[in-house]
Design an enzyme around this catalytic site. Structure first.
Site, mmCIF file in Angstrom:
data_model
loop_
_atom_site.group_PDB
_atom_site.id
_atom_site.type_symbol
_atom_site.label_atom_id
_atom_site.label_comp_id
_atom_site.label_asym_id
_atom_site.label_seq_id
_atom_site.Cartn_x
_atom_site.Cartn_y
_atom_site.Cartn_z
ATOM 1 N N CYS A 149 1.853 4.734 -3.628
ATOM 2 C CA CYS A 149 1.689 6.169 -3.522
ATOM 3 C C CYS A 149 0.276 6.400 -2.972
ATOM 4 O O CYS A 149 -0.516 5.467 -2.903
ATOM 5 C CB CYS A 149 1.834 6.795 -4.904
ATOM 6 S SG CYS A 149 2.730 8.330 -4.894
ATOM 7 N N CYS A 152 5.837 8.490 -1.808
ATOM 8 C CA CYS A 152 5.427 9.765 -1.218
ATOM 9 C C CYS A 152 5.360 9.582 0.289
ATOM 10 O O CYS A 152 5.204 8.464 0.786
ATOM 11 C CB CYS A 152 4.106 10.265 -1.795
ATOM 12 S SG CYS A 152 2.660 9.295 -1.345
ATOM 13 N N CYS A 165 1.320 2.989 4.728
ATOM 14 C CA CYS A 165 1.463 1.702 4.048
ATOM 15 C C CYS A 165 1.423 0.577 5.069
ATOM 16 O O CYS A 165 2.155 0.597 6.064
ATOM 17 C CB CYS A 165 2.778 1.658 3.274
ATOM 18 S SG CYS A 165 2.986 0.150 2.296
#
Length: 142
Positions: free
Chosen positions: A12, A84, A91
């Protein structure tokens, strides 16, 4: 990492609530089959309301801390799960051989209201994450 169990990294943005709760849920309820970790693309600190609502279910997050995704860059995971949209977009790519999954949940820390209303927001997201982990990840991974 324990080679007997599959590994999951929950990501997240701040590693303050959603990913922390997901880590605690897996490590508490499914520790015989999985080892979960959590990290943030911009880590801050674990939200106290996340700790409180998990404690309501007997899940102690006292030792959990907010961690950077960079701490895990050299590790292999069976699953990398973004929780999210910002984390999904930022990422990093991990080594091959893992399943990458995205499921966006509302940020309970963004809820407005008094303390009880805020806690209810955290409870709702906690329960949604728990139900999703049980149905979408663990059952499809058997």
């Amino acid at each position: 990492m324990d080679s007997e169990r599959k590994t999951i990294l929950f990501v997240c943005t701040h590693n303050a609530a959603r990913s922390q709760m997901a880590e605690a849920i897996v490590n508490h309820l499914y520790r015989d089959r999985y080892q979960a970790y959590s990290a943030g693309t911009e880590p801050t600190e674990v939200h106290p309301f996340a700790r409180r609502v998990m404690a309501e279910l007997g899940m102690d997050m006292g030792r959990q801390r907010s961690k950077s995704i960079e701490e895990f860059s050299s590790r292999d995971f069976d699953w990398v799960v973004t929780l999210c949209n910002h984390a999904r977009e930022t990422c990093p790519v991990f080594p091959a051989g893992y399943k990458r999954v995205h499921m966006g949940f509302e940020d309970p820390a963004a809820a407005e209201g008094d303390e009880e209303e805020m806690l209810e927001s955290f409870r709702t997201v906690r329960d949604e994450i728990r139900d999703w982990i049980d149905g979408a990840i663990l059952r499809t991974d058997e």
